[in-house]
Design an enzyme around this catalytic site. Structure first.
Site, PDB file in Angstrom:
ATOM      1  N   LYS A   1       0.247  -8.134   9.221  1.00 35.60           N
ATOM      2  CA  LYS A   1      -0.676  -7.845   7.934  1.00 35.60           C
ATOM      3  C   LYS A   1       0.194  -8.220   6.579  1.00 35.60           C
ATOM      4  O   LYS A   1      -0.584  -8.640   5.716  1.00 35.60           O
ATOM      5  CB  LYS A   1      -1.024  -6.180   8.026  1.00 35.60           C
ATOM      6  CG  LYS A   1      -1.427  -5.775   6.805  1.00 35.60           C
ATOM      7  CD  LYS A   1      -1.598  -4.254   6.724  1.00 35.60           C
ATOM      8  CE  LYS A   1      -0.679  -3.398   6.479  1.00 35.60           C
ATOM      9  NZ  LYS A   1      -0.281  -3.335   5.026  1.00 35.60           N
ATOM     10  N   ASN A   2       1.392  -7.710   6.715  1.00 39.10           N
ATOM     11  CA  ASN A   2       1.911  -7.855   5.378  1.00 39.10           C
ATOM     12  C   ASN A   2       2.230  -9.435   5.093  1.00 39.10           C
ATOM     13  O   ASN A   2       2.764  -9.688   3.926  1.00 39.10           O
ATOM     14  CB  ASN A   2       3.293  -7.016   5.211  1.00 39.10           C
ATOM     15  CG  ASN A   2       2.984  -5.794   4.892  1.00 39.10           C
ATOM     16  OD1 ASN A   2       1.813  -5.292   4.789  1.00 39.10           O
ATOM     17  ND2 ASN A   2       3.974  -4.844   5.010  1.00 39.10           N
TER      18      ASN A   2
ATOM     19  N   ARG B   1      -2.712  -1.119  -2.466  1.00 35.70           N
ATOM     20  CA  ARG B   1      -2.022  -1.646  -3.651  1.00 35.70           C
ATOM     21  C   ARG B   1      -1.649  -3.301  -3.718  1.00 35.70           C
ATOM     22  O   ARG B   1      -1.572  -3.730  -4.474  1.00 35.70           O
ATOM     23  CB  ARG B   1      -0.416  -1.208  -3.476  1.00 35.70           C
ATOM     24  CG  ARG B   1       0.209  -0.823  -4.747  1.00 35.70           C
ATOM     25  CD  ARG B   1       1.562  -0.186  -4.245  1.00 35.70           C
ATOM     26  NE  ARG B   1       2.532  -0.903  -4.318  1.00 35.70           N
ATOM     27  CZ  ARG B   1       3.431  -1.111  -5.430  1.00 35.70           C
ATOM     28  NH1 ARG B   1       3.110  -0.597  -6.398  1.00 35.70           N
ATOM     29  NH2 ARG B   1       4.360  -2.126  -5.219  1.00 35.70           N
TER      30      ARG B   1
ATOM     31  N   CYS C   1      -1.225   5.452 -18.757  1.00 34.95           N
ATOM     32  CA  CYS C   1       0.020   5.800 -19.198  1.00 34.95           C
ATOM     33  C   CYS C   1       0.731   4.266 -19.587  1.00 34.95           C
ATOM     34  O   CYS C   1       0.098   3.414 -19.200  1.00 34.95           O
ATOM     35  CB  CYS C   1       1.063   6.364 -18.357  1.00 34.95           C
ATOM     36  SG  CYS C   1       0.292   7.829 -17.452  1.00 34.95           S
TER      37      CYS C   1
ATOM     38  N   ARG D   1       4.474   2.102 -14.436  1.00 36.76           N
ATOM     39  CA  ARG D   1       3.594   1.589 -13.275  1.00 36.76           C
ATOM     40  C   ARG D   1       4.440   1.176 -12.196  1.00 36.76           C
ATOM     41  O   ARG D   1       5.451   0.458 -12.452  1.00 36.76           O
ATOM     42  CB  ARG D   1       2.518   0.617 -14.046  1.00 36.76           C
ATOM     43  CG  ARG D   1       1.748   1.173 -14.948  1.00 36.76           C
ATOM     44  CD  ARG D   1       0.658   2.024 -14.312  1.00 36.76           C
ATOM     45  NE  ARG D   1      -0.108   2.830 -15.282  1.00 36.76           N
ATOM     46  CZ  ARG D   1      -0.595   3.987 -15.267  1.00 36.76           C
ATOM     47  NH1 ARG D   1      -0.335   4.764 -14.177  1.00 36.76           N
ATOM     48  NH2 ARG D   1      -1.585   4.191 -15.912  1.00 36.76           N
TER      49      ARG D   1
ATOM     50  N   ASP E   1       9.420   0.727   6.781  1.00 34.38           N
ATOM     51  CA  ASP E   1       7.864   1.047   7.601  1.00 34.38           C
ATOM     52  C   ASP E   1       8.313   1.270   8.898  1.00 34.38           C
ATOM     53  O   ASP E   1       7.297   1.546   9.719  1.00 34.38           O
ATOM     54  CB  ASP E   1       7.384  -0.264   7.453  1.00 34.38           C
ATOM     55  CG  ASP E   1       6.511  -0.696   6.133  1.00 34.38           C
ATOM     56  OD1 ASP E   1       6.721   0.322   5.407  1.00 34.38           O
ATOM     57  OD2 ASP E   1       6.163  -1.882   5.974  1.00 34.38           O
TER      58      ASP E   1
ATOM     59  N   ARG F   1      -5.590   0.644   8.830  1.00 33.90           N
ATOM     60  CA  ARG F   1      -5.235  -0.242   7.802  1.00 33.90           C
ATOM     61  C   ARG F   1      -4.450  -1.323   8.288  1.00 33.90           C
ATOM     62  O   ARG F   1      -4.462  -2.324   7.770  1.00 33.90           O
ATOM     63  CB  ARG F   1      -4.381   0.436   6.801  1.00 33.90           C
ATOM     64  CG  ARG F   1      -5.419   1.402   5.774  1.00 33.90           C
ATOM     65  CD  ARG F   1      -4.749   1.874   4.831  1.00 33.90           C
ATOM     66  NE  ARG F   1      -4.102   0.645   4.005  1.00 33.90           N
ATOM     67  CZ  ARG F   1      -2.899   0.858   3.124  1.00 33.90           C
ATOM     68  NH1 ARG F   1      -2.423   1.964   2.746  1.00 33.90           N
ATOM     69  NH2 ARG F   1      -2.419  -0.224   2.411  1.00 33.90           N
TER      70      ARG F   1
HETATM   71  C1  UD1 Z   1       5.656  -3.954   0.694  1.00 32.35           C
HETATM   72  C2  UD1 Z   1       5.002  -3.856   2.211  1.00 32.35           C
HETATM   73  C3  UD1 Z   1       5.328  -2.359   2.598  1.00 32.35           C
HETATM   74  C4  UD1 Z   1       6.676  -1.918   2.609  1.00 32.35           C
HETATM   75  C5  UD1 Z   1       7.382  -2.187   1.340  1.00 32.35           C
HETATM   76  C6  UD1 Z   1       9.025  -2.021   1.534  1.00 32.35           C
HETATM   77  C7  UD1 Z   1       3.148  -5.282   1.783  1.00 32.35           C
HETATM   78  C8  UD1 Z   1       1.844  -5.475   1.621  1.00 32.35           C
HETATM   79  N1  UD1 Z   1       3.537  -4.126   1.843  1.00 32.35           N
HETATM   80  O1  UD1 Z   1       5.230  -2.773  -0.269  1.00 32.35           O
HETATM   81  O2  UD1 Z   1       4.506  -2.168   3.702  1.00 32.35           O
HETATM   82  O3  UD1 Z   1       6.799  -0.444   2.723  1.00 32.35           O
HETATM   83  O4  UD1 Z   1       7.269  -3.680   0.996  1.00 32.35           O
HETATM   84  O5  UD1 Z   1       9.276  -2.772   2.633  1.00 32.35           O
HETATM   85  O6  UD1 Z   1       3.975  -6.303   2.086  1.00 32.35           O
HETATM   86  N2  UD1 Z   1       8.768  -0.896  -7.570  1.00 32.35           N
HETATM   87  C9  UD1 Z   1       8.809  -0.436  -8.610  1.00 32.35           C
HETATM   88  N3  UD1 Z   1       8.189  -1.233  -9.584  1.00 32.35           N
HETATM   89  C10 UD1 Z   1       7.401  -2.514  -9.289  1.00 32.35           C
HETATM   90  C11 UD1 Z   1       7.264  -2.687  -7.824  1.00 32.35           C
HETATM   91  C12 UD1 Z   1       8.232  -1.847  -6.792  1.00 32.35           C
HETATM   92  O7  UD1 Z   1       9.129   0.385  -9.186  1.00 32.35           O
HETATM   93  O8  UD1 Z   1       6.891  -3.227  -9.962  1.00 32.35           O
HETATM   94  C13 UD1 Z   1       9.396   0.126  -6.419  1.00 32.35           C
HETATM   95  C14 UD1 Z   1       8.508   0.889  -5.545  1.00 32.35           C
HETATM   96  O9  UD1 Z   1       8.064   1.963  -6.067  1.00 32.35           O
HETATM   97  C15 UD1 Z   1       9.333   0.982  -4.151  1.00 32.35           C
HETATM   98  C16 UD1 Z   1      10.134   0.237  -4.173  1.00 32.35           C
HETATM   99  O10 UD1 Z   1      10.163  -0.736  -5.603  1.00 32.35           O
HETATM  100  O11 UD1 Z   1      10.075   2.278  -4.561  1.00 32.35           O
HETATM  101  C17 UD1 Z   1       9.967  -1.121  -3.206  1.00 32.35           C
HETATM  102  O12 UD1 Z   1       8.400  -1.339  -3.398  1.00 32.35           O
HETATM  103  P1  UD1 Z   1       7.987  -2.703  -2.856  1.00 32.35           P
HETATM  104  O13 UD1 Z   1       8.983  -3.641  -2.161  1.00 32.35           O
HETATM  105  O14 UD1 Z   1       7.450  -3.305  -4.161  1.00 32.35           O
HETATM  106  O15 UD1 Z   1       6.733  -2.496  -2.072  1.00 32.35           O
HETATM  107  P2  UD1 Z   1       5.377  -3.212  -1.762  1.00 32.35           P
HETATM  108  O16 UD1 Z   1       5.733  -4.867  -2.112  1.00 32.35           O
HETATM  109  O17 UD1 Z   1       4.375  -2.369  -2.458  1.00 32.35           O
END
Ligand code: UD1
Length: 433
Positions: free
Chosen positions: A16-17, A87, A111, A116, A303, A395
Site C-alpha cells: 500500500k505504501n 494523510r 494554526c 503542521r 508499523d 485501510r
Molecule cells: C509513512 C508511512 C507510515 C509509516 C511512517 C513511518 C506511507 C503512506 N505511510 O508515513 O505507514 O508509519 O512512514 O515509517 O508511506 N514529521 C514531521 N513533519 C513532516 C513530516 C513528518 O514532523 O513534515 C514527523 C511525523 O510526525 C513523524 C515522523 O516525522 O513523527 C515520521 O513521519 P513520516 O515518515 O513523514 O511518516 P509518513 O510519511 O506520514
C-alpha cells in the site's frame, strides 16, 4: 476463537505504501501510467478518488492493475475530506506543483504552518522556489515565475517517508539538480524512484540517505509492478509465530524485512528463506523476551511495533519496546490490557511482561497497525475476541480474515466493511474497461 496454529501457505499483496506514491506520480505526466500488483485496500480507493476528483482517468482492466491518465487535470488540490481520512493524500502536492506550478492542501484548524505535520514537505517545496502561504485556511503552494520549480539542496531535519517522496516527485520536473539529504531509505522510496526513472526521470541514490534528482522537461508513460507489502509480510510472520504454527509466506521480499527477521530470530522464531520470495515460519519454539527500538529504515519499522508487542505478551520475561518515530503510538496497549496483557507505558517506552494467557474480549481498533495487533492477540487468546471498527484494518490489509481463515484461523467478518465494496467496484470497472 483463539488457539489454533496457523498452517499452510499465504500470499502477500502489493505494498500500500508504495502504491500510494506511485499512483500520485501518475499526475506528473499526461501519458498513461500502468501499475500492477495494486492491493485492494481502502486507502487505495481513497487515492483513486483523489485522482478522479482532480480530473485523472483511472481504469482497472484487471483486478490489481490501475491505468492512470492525468491528461486533463482540472483541480490542483488535495481536498480536506480526503486529507483528513488519509494523510498520504498530501502526496498529490509534489506532482501537482511540479507539473502545473500550483497546488493546494486543506489542513484542519488554522494554526501556523510550521507546527503542521507536513511542515517538512512544505519547507522543502519552498526550498525548490515555491511560495507557500495560507489562503482561506488552506495551504497554497505556487512555483516561481514561469511556473517551474528550481533544483536545490534540501536537508531534512527529520527522516520523513512521504516527505522524501513528495520532494523527489516535485524535483523530477524542476530546473536543474536537487539533492535530498537525510532522505528516508524505505524500500517504497526505491520503488517510486524506479517508476519515476521508467517515466523518464533522472533519480539516483534512492534507498540511501542522499538522493540526487536531475530535473527534466517532461515525463512520459510507464508500466510498473508494485513491490510486496513488507508490513503485511511481517504481520503474518508474527501470526505464525504467536500461534506456534507453520506458514509458508509467498510473494514477499525477505530482503526488505532484514531488521524484523533478525529481531524475530533473536526472539526464537524459526525463519527460513526458502527462496528470494518465500519465507517459512515455524513457531514451535519458546519465545524469548527481546527488546526493540523502532527506527526509520533499515531499522525496526514502527508499523510493526504493535504486532511485535502482541508477540511479546507470549514471550518469557520482560520486553522493553521504545517507539522513536511517532508520538502517541501505543493506542493498542489499553485494548491488549483488556485481554489480559501486562504492559506498562512510560513515555515513549512500553514494558511487556510475559508470558500471559490472553482472554478474548470486545476490543476497539484505533488505527491500522493497532488493529492488526488485536487480530494477532485474538488468534492466541482463549475464547472469542470481537474487534470493532475493522475499517481501520481494511485501510491497509487486503481481506485479512479470508487470508487467515485459509490457513486455519477461526475468524470471520460479522459486518461488511469497505474492502468488499472495493473488490465489487474494481470488478465493475474491469467489466467496463
Ligand atoms: C509513512 C508511512 C507510515 C509509516 C511512517 C513511518 C506511507 C503512506 N505511510 O508515513 O505507514 O508509519 O512512514 O515509517 O508511506 N514529521 C514531521 N513533519 C513532516 C513530516 C513528518 O514532523 O513534515 C514527523 C511525523 O510526525 C513523524 C515522523 O516525522 O513523527 C515520521 O513521519 P513520516 O515518515 O513523514 O511518516 P509518513 O510519511 O506520514
Amino acid at each position: 476463537m483463539g488457539g489454533r496454529p496457523l498452517k499452510g501457505r499465504i500470499s502477500i499483496s502489493g505494498a500500500k505504501n508504495s502504491a500510494l506514491p506511485c499512483m500520485a506520480a501518475a499526475i506528473l505526466t499526461p501519458e498513461k501510467v500502468t501499475l500492477h500488483n495494486i492491493p485492494y485496500v481502502r486507502d487505495i480507493i481513497t487515492q483513486r478518488r483523489l485522482l478522479e476528483d482532480i480530473g485523472a482517468t483511472v481504469l482497472t482492466p484487471e483486478l490489481r492493475t490501475h491505468q492512470i491518465t492525468a491528461s486533463h487535470i482540472e483541480i490542483f488540490e488535495a481536498p480536506y475530506e480526503l486529507v483528513k481520512t488519509m494523510r498520504a493524500s498530501v502526496l498529490a502536492l509534489g506532482p501537482l506543483l511540479a507539473r502545473f506550478g500550483k497546488a493546494k492542501v486543506s489542513l484542519p484548524g488554522g494554526c501556523a504552518i510550521g507546527t503542521r505535520p507536513i511542515d517538512l514537505h512544505l519547507s522543502g517545496f519552498e526550498q525548490l522556489g515555491a511560495e507557500v502561504g495560507l489562503e482561506a485556511g488552506d495551504v497554497l503552494a505556487r512555483a516561481p515565475h514561469g511556473g517551474r520549480l528550481r533544483g536545490a539542496e534540501i536537508n531534512f531535519a527529520k527522516v520523513t517517508v512521504t516527505g522524501t517522496e513528495n520532494l523527489m516527485m516535485a524535483a523530477t520536473l524542476a530546473r536543474g539538480k536537487t539533492i535530498l539529504n537525510n532522505a528516508a531509505c524505505e524500500p517504497e522510496i526505491s520503488d517510486l524512484a524506479e517508476l519515476l526513472n521508467k517515466m523518464g526521470a533522472r533519480v539516483r541514490g534512492a534507498g540511501t540517505a542522499r538522493i540526487e534528482i536531475e530535473g527534466v522537461e517532461a515525463l512520459g508513460g510507464a508500466e510498473h509492478t508494485i513491490i510486496p507489502d513488507r508490513i503485511e509480510t511481517g504481520t503474518f510472520i508474527v501470526a505464525a509465530a504467536i500461534t506456534r504454527g507453520d506458514l509458508e509466506i509467498r510473494d514477499c521480499r525477505p530482503e526488505h524485512l532484514a531488521a524484523l527477521v533478525a529481531k524475530l530470530r533473536e526472539a526464537g522464531v524459526a525463519l527460513e528463506e526458502l527462496n528470494q520470495s518465500t519465507l517459512r515460519v515455524s513457531g514451535d519454539h519458546h519465545i524469548k523476551a527481546t527488546d526493540v527500538i523502532t527506527e526509520p529504515h533499515p531499522g525496526f519499522p514502527t508499523d510493526m511495533q504493535a504486532q511485535y508487542m502482541t508477540l511479546m505478551t507470549q514471550a518469557n520475561g520482560r520486553t522493553a519496546i521504545a517507539e522513536t518515530v511517532f508520538e502517541n503510538r501505543f493506542m493498542h496497549v489499553s485494548e491488549l490490557q483488556r485481554m489480559g496483557a501486562r504492559i506498562h507505558i512510560d513515555g515513549h517506552s512500553a514494558s511487556v511482561d510475559g508470558p500471559v494467557r490472553l482472554t478474548g474480549a470486545r476490543v476497539l481498533a484505533s488505527d491500522l497497525r493497532a488493529s492488526a495487533s488485536l487480530v494477532l492477540a485474538g488468534l492466541v487468546a482463549e475464547g472469542e475476541t470481537s474487534i470493532q471498527r475493522v475499517y481501520h484494518i481494511d485501510r491497509g490489509y487486503e481481506r485479512i480474515e479470508a487470508k487467515l481463515r485459509a490457513v486455519g484461523a477461526d475468524i470471520e467478518r460479522i459486518r461488511e466493511s469497505v474492502s468488499a465494496t472495493l473488490s465489487a467496484s474494481l470488478e465493475g470497472d474491469a467489466a467496463i474497461a
